[in-house]
Design a protein around this motif. Structure first.
Motif, PDB file in Angstrom:
ATOM      1  N   GLY A  81       0.809  -1.209   0.000  1.00  0.00           N
ATOM      2  CA  GLY A  81       0.000   0.000   0.000  1.00  0.00           C
ATOM      3  C   GLY A  81       0.842   1.257   0.000  1.00  0.00           C
ATOM      4  N   PRO A  82       0.195   2.423   0.033  1.00  0.00           N
ATOM      5  CA  PRO A  82       0.912   3.697   0.010  1.00  0.00           C
ATOM      6  C   PRO A  82       1.947   3.828   1.128  1.00  0.00           C
ATOM      7  N   ALA A  83       1.677   3.234   2.279  1.00  0.00           N
ATOM      8  CA  ALA A  83       2.617   3.335   3.401  1.00  0.00           C
ATOM      9  C   ALA A  83       3.918   2.609   3.121  1.00  0.00           C
ATOM     10  N   ASP A  84       3.932   1.758   2.110  1.00  0.00           N
ATOM     11  CA  ASP A  84       5.124   0.978   1.778  1.00  0.00           C
ATOM     12  C   ASP A  84       6.040   1.688   0.785  1.00  0.00           C
ATOM     13  N   GLU A  85       5.634   2.820   0.293  1.00  0.00           N
ATOM     14  CA  GLU A  85       6.378   3.467  -0.779  1.00  0.00           C
ATOM     15  C   GLU A  85       7.746   3.982  -0.337  1.00  0.00           C
ATOM     16  N   VAL A  86       8.757   3.635  -1.104  1.00  0.00           N
ATOM     17  CA  VAL A  86      10.110   4.147  -0.928  1.00  0.00           C
ATOM     18  C   VAL A  86      10.579   4.632  -2.297  1.00  0.00           C
ATOM     19  N   PRO A  87      10.761   5.927  -2.477  1.00  0.00           N
ATOM     20  CA  PRO A  87      11.195   6.422  -3.787  1.00  0.00           C
ATOM     21  C   PRO A  87      12.629   6.019  -4.089  1.00  0.00           C
ATOM     22  N   ALA A  88      12.930   5.907  -5.359  1.00  0.00           N
ATOM     23  CA  ALA A  88      14.285   5.516  -5.760  1.00  0.00           C
ATOM     24  C   ALA A  88      15.319   6.470  -5.173  1.00  0.00           C
ATOM     25  N   ALA A  89      14.992   7.747  -5.143  1.00  0.00           N
ATOM     26  CA  ALA A  89      15.934   8.747  -4.631  1.00  0.00           C
ATOM     27  C   ALA A  89      16.199   8.574  -3.141  1.00  0.00           C
ATOM     28  N   GLY A  90      15.313   7.845  -2.449  1.00  0.00           N
ATOM     29  CA  GLY A  90      15.486   7.646  -1.013  1.00  0.00           C
ATOM     30  C   GLY A  90      16.356   6.459  -0.655  1.00  0.00           C
ATOM     31  N   VAL A  91      16.827   5.726  -1.667  1.00  0.00           N
ATOM     32  CA  VAL A  91      17.696   4.568  -1.432  1.00  0.00           C
ATOM     33  C   VAL A  91      19.108   4.912  -1.891  1.00  0.00           C
ATOM     34  N   LYS A  92      20.050   4.864  -0.976  1.00  0.00           N
ATOM     35  CA  LYS A  92      21.441   5.216  -1.271  1.00  0.00           C
ATOM     36  C   LYS A  92      22.365   4.029  -0.988  1.00  0.00           C
ATOM     37  N   ALA A  93      23.462   3.956  -1.711  1.00  0.00           N
ATOM     38  CA  ALA A  93      24.487   2.938  -1.460  1.00  0.00           C
ATOM     39  C   ALA A  93      25.838   3.627  -1.436  1.00  0.00           C
ATOM     40  N   ASP A  94      26.713   3.205  -0.504  1.00  0.00           N
ATOM     41  CA  ASP A  94      28.014   3.842  -0.412  1.00  0.00           C
ATOM     42  C   ASP A  94      28.904   3.500  -1.598  1.00  0.00           C
ATOM     43  N   LYS A  95      28.553   2.436  -2.336  1.00  0.00           N
ATOM     44  CA  LYS A  95      29.259   2.072  -3.565  1.00  0.00           C
ATOM     45  C   LYS A  95      28.250   2.159  -4.707  1.00  0.00           C
ATOM     46  N   GLU A  96      28.491   3.040  -5.638  1.00  0.00           N
ATOM     47  CA  GLU A  96      27.542   3.276  -6.721  1.00  0.00           C
ATOM     48  C   GLU A  96      27.202   1.999  -7.479  1.00  0.00           C
ATOM     49  N   GLU A  97      28.189   1.127  -7.649  1.00  0.00           N
ATOM     50  CA  GLU A  97      27.956  -0.095  -8.410  1.00  0.00           C
ATOM     51  C   GLU A  97      27.009  -1.061  -7.693  1.00  0.00           C
ATOM     52  N   CYS A  98      26.759  -0.822  -6.397  1.00  0.00           N
ATOM     53  CA  CYS A  98      25.881  -1.705  -5.626  1.00  0.00           C
ATOM     54  C   CYS A  98      24.434  -1.222  -5.594  1.00  0.00           C
ATOM     55  N   LEU A  99      24.171  -0.061  -6.178  1.00  0.00           N
ATOM     56  CA  LEU A  99      22.836   0.509  -6.104  1.00  0.00           C
ATOM     57  C   LEU A  99      21.761  -0.398  -6.689  1.00  0.00           C
ATOM     58  N   THR A 188      21.506   2.921   2.641  1.00  0.00           N
ATOM     59  CA  THR A 188      20.867   3.870   3.554  1.00  0.00           C
ATOM     60  C   THR A 188      19.497   4.243   3.007  1.00  0.00           C
ATOM     61  N   VAL A 189      18.483   4.098   3.841  1.00  0.00           N
ATOM     62  CA  VAL A 189      17.110   4.444   3.475  1.00  0.00           C
ATOM     63  C   VAL A 189      16.553   5.354   4.553  1.00  0.00           C
ATOM     64  N   ALA A 190      16.035   6.497   4.144  1.00  0.00           N
ATOM     65  CA  ALA A 190      15.470   7.465   5.082  1.00  0.00           C
ATOM     66  C   ALA A 190      16.463   7.801   6.192  1.00  0.00           C
ATOM     67  N   GLY A 191      17.737   7.894   5.839  1.00  0.00           N
ATOM     68  CA  GLY A 191      18.771   8.275   6.791  1.00  0.00           C
ATOM     69  C   GLY A 191      19.260   7.161   7.695  1.00  0.00           C
ATOM     70  N   THR A 192      18.697   5.966   7.563  1.00  0.00           N
ATOM     71  CA  THR A 192      19.101   4.837   8.402  1.00  0.00           C
ATOM     72  C   THR A 192      19.972   3.878   7.608  1.00  0.00           C
ATOM     73  N   PRO A 193      21.245   3.702   8.016  1.00  0.00           N
ATOM     74  CA  PRO A 193      22.149   2.810   7.273  1.00  0.00           C
ATOM     75  C   PRO A 193      22.003   1.357   7.700  1.00  0.00           C
ATOM     76  N   THR A 194      22.169   0.464   6.753  1.00  0.00           N
ATOM     77  CA  THR A 194      22.221  -0.973   7.016  1.00  0.00           C
ATOM     78  C   THR A 194      23.479  -1.510   6.345  1.00  0.00           C
ATOM     79  N   LYS A 195      24.312  -2.180   7.124  1.00  0.00           N
ATOM     80  CA  LYS A 195      25.544  -2.731   6.586  1.00  0.00           C
ATOM     81  C   LYS A 195      25.303  -4.122   6.016  1.00  0.00           C
ATOM     82  N   VAL A 196      25.563  -4.272   4.727  1.00  0.00           N
ATOM     83  CA  VAL A 196      25.500  -5.579   4.079  1.00  0.00           C
ATOM     84  C   VAL A 196      26.923  -6.113   4.029  1.00  0.00           C
ATOM     85  N   VAL A 197      27.155  -7.279   4.618  1.00  0.00           N
ATOM     86  CA  VAL A 197      28.520  -7.807   4.698  1.00  0.00           C
ATOM     87  C   VAL A 197      28.843  -8.786   3.575  1.00  0.00           C
TER      88      VAL A 197
END
Length: 269
Positions: A81-99, A188-197
């Motif tokens: 639903g609408p509450a699940d929406e995450v825009p592409a611009a809101g998803v960041k990766a510290d390595k561009e190739e991992c986006l 990083t989504v909405a300012g919250t980072p998650t480390k993928v190992v």
């Protein structure tokens, strides 16, 4: 309840936040169009660009092809639903190739998409009729019961239709990104980072081409595995991002959601 059981409860509570990453923060609702960037596929399946571009499904056609209640046994299937929406611009990766991998985790479509439809597929709790009172549960039994209660897989399914050859391109881009980012990255989504190992190849079959991986995140030294699958059928690319609460910290081993993938593959035929 002994210390290890209490610890597992805490792990499961912290994993609930990761569940939002995997299932509730996946993307837009039905009839989305051109919602940004994404990628599909990595290290488990062939990449064969169709000689003749396949039909581009409309939002209505995608909706009819999407999973509905009853398509996968012992699961609950609901539309995002609408509450699940995450825009592409809101998803960041510290390595561009991992986006592309980061986008696929959130069900975000690659540039060139025409429409998107998304679903949540959640295992139904097992009803074995063997409930016990607290007095009947030993310490070990209580821990096992707690583990069983969290042993449910939740899968976020995103269907994207593409124009021209961009569907095959999106699949290929995700495969390359997963291979390039096998050693990990930070999303990083909405300012919250998650480390993928790590991003490790898994086996899957289906569609015109398909690929799958275990994406392992880490928080305060505790690891949580996710399953990521990409499947291309004609000019439609489906991604599946699955998580199991009980798997945090190695509690249980859960598999790629092959039954969900197979059911979706069949409806895209």
């Amino acid at each position: 309840m002994r210390a290890t059981a209490v610890r597992r409860t805490a792990l499961a509570a912290s994993a609930a936040a990761l569940t939002l990453l995997a299932t509730a923060c996946g993307g837009s609702s039905d009839a989305d169009g051109k919602d940004g960037k994404d990628g599909k596929g990595a290290a488990a399946g062939s990449s064969s660009v169709p000689k003749t571009p396949a039909k581009t499904l409309t939002a209505d056609e995608l909706g009819k092809a999407a999973l509905t209640q009853g398509d996968v046994k012992d699961t609950k299937i609901t539309p995002a639903g609408p509450a699940d929406e995450v825009p592409a611009a809101g998803v960041k990766a510290d390595k561009e190739e991992c986006l592309p991998v980061a986008h696929a985790m959130y069900g975000v479509a690659q540039e060139g998409s025409a429409a998107s439809v998304k679903r949540r597929v959640i295992d139904e709790p097992k009803a074995d009729g063997k409930k016990k009172s607290l007095e009947e549960l030993t310490e070990g039994g209580a821990e096992d019961a707690l583990k069983d209660a969290f042993d449910l897989t939740s899968t976020f399914v995103a269907l994207h239709s593409y124009e021209g050859a961009t569907g095959a391109d999106a699949f290929t881009a995700l495969k390359k990104a997963a291979a390039d980012c096998a050693g990990g990255f930070t999303v990083t989504v909405a300012g919250t980072p998650t480390k993928v190992v790590s991003v490790a190849e898994e086996k899957i079959t289906g569609g015109d081409e398909s690929a799958a991986w275990t994406v392992t995140s880490q928080d305060d030294g505790e690891k949580a595995p996710f399953k990521l699958v990409a499947l291309r059928k004609g000019n439609t690319v489906a991604t599946f991002f699955a998580f199991n609460l009980a798997a945090v910290g190695g509690g249980v081993t859960f598999e790629v959601p092959a039954d969900v993938v197979a059911a979706q593959d069949g409806k895209l035929a």
